[in-house]
Design an enzyme around this catalytic site. Structure first.
Site, PDB file in Angstrom:
ATOM      1  N   HIS A 199       0.817  -1.213   0.000  1.00 53.45           N
ATOM      2  CA  HIS A 199       0.000   0.000   0.000  1.00 53.45           C
ATOM      3  C   HIS A 199       0.852   1.265   0.000  1.00 53.45           C
ATOM      4  CE1 HIS A 199      -3.634   2.109   0.013  1.00 53.45           C
ATOM      5  NE2 HIS A 199      -4.253   1.554   1.034  1.00 53.45           N
ATOM      6  N   ALA A 200       2.124   1.139   0.371  1.00 52.25           N
ATOM      7  CA  ALA A 200       3.000   2.304   0.363  1.00 52.25           C
ATOM      8  C   ALA A 200       3.245   2.823  -1.042  1.00 52.25           C
ATOM      9  CB  ALA A 200       4.336   1.961   1.033  1.00 52.25           C
TER      10      ALA A 200
END
Length: 225
Positions: A199-200
């Protein structure tokens, strides 16, 4: 065709955190709430499967090439680490398992991505012929290139959900892909496809871009075959 004329771009461009729009997002999803996630979809491969059969091409290398090409158009999918530096690879290259019938194990093999499908296909065929029978975690071709990502297939069954767990591997942000056995529904052929991302680096919007690009290419194989 061999390696002649290969167009794989292994350039790595460091990210400048002070001007990167995802800097705060990256910090949050790596330091405060480390998060990876998996999305499962069904890809319509009806036309693609038919055209490949008509022209005598195998499906698996086409799958490798199509996914890799779709990744090329979305920077967020190509964010990774090199020598402790965060940056973006200009291109990724697929690393995929080779199944061994004799002992039912797999070995990781890789083929450099080429913009030309026929060239990539020929190189894939050569790699499988030369290295496909070598056993061990890695094939005798050796360690995949630094810009390699993992893409695989479970051909024995289809699935509605597939989840990949990395058990705490740090600083790895490249996507992973898993496909499954085709399933026929109402006269069409679908392939389950699972994508695991960090998700980064990758949000739902980027997955939307990827799936749309991949589906268009699968529906219009005459444009690249």
């Amino acid at each position: 065709m061999g390696n002649k004329g290969m167009t794989c771009n292994k350039e790595f461009v460091p990210i400048k955190m002070e001007s990167w729009p995802r800097a705060q997002i990256f910090y949050y999803y790596t330091q405060k709430a480390p998060t990876s996630y998996t999305v499962d979809v069904k890809m319509d491969v009806t036309v693609l499967r038919q055209k490949l059969k008509e022209r005598g091409f195998k499906f698996f290398p086409a799958y490798l090439w199509l996914v890799t090409r779709a990744i090329q158009g979305i920077n967020e999918f190509r964010v990774g680490m090199k020598d402790g530096v965060l940056g973006t690879w200009k291109q990724l290259t697929p690393a995929y398992p080779q199944f061994h019938q004799d002992d039912k194990t797999t070995s990781l093999l890789w083929t450099e991505f080429c913009k030309d499908f026929s060239e990539f296909y020929d190189n894939y065929e050569r790699d499988v012929k030369v290295y496909g029978d070598s056993h061990g975690v890695l094939s005798s071709k050796g360690i995949p290139l630094p810009n390699a990502y993992i893409i695989s297939c479970i051909p024995w069954f289809t699935f509605q959900s597939f989840s990949l767990h990395n058990h705490g591997i740090k600083d790895y942000y490249l996507p992973s892909f898993e496909s499954g056995k085709f399933v026929e529904e109402e006269g069409k052929v679908f392939m389950p496809l699972s994508v695991t991302v960090h998700h980064a680096t990758v949000d739902g919007y980027h997955l939307k871009q990827f799936f749309e690009s991949l589906q268009v290419a699968m529906a219009h194989p005459d444009e690249w075959l």
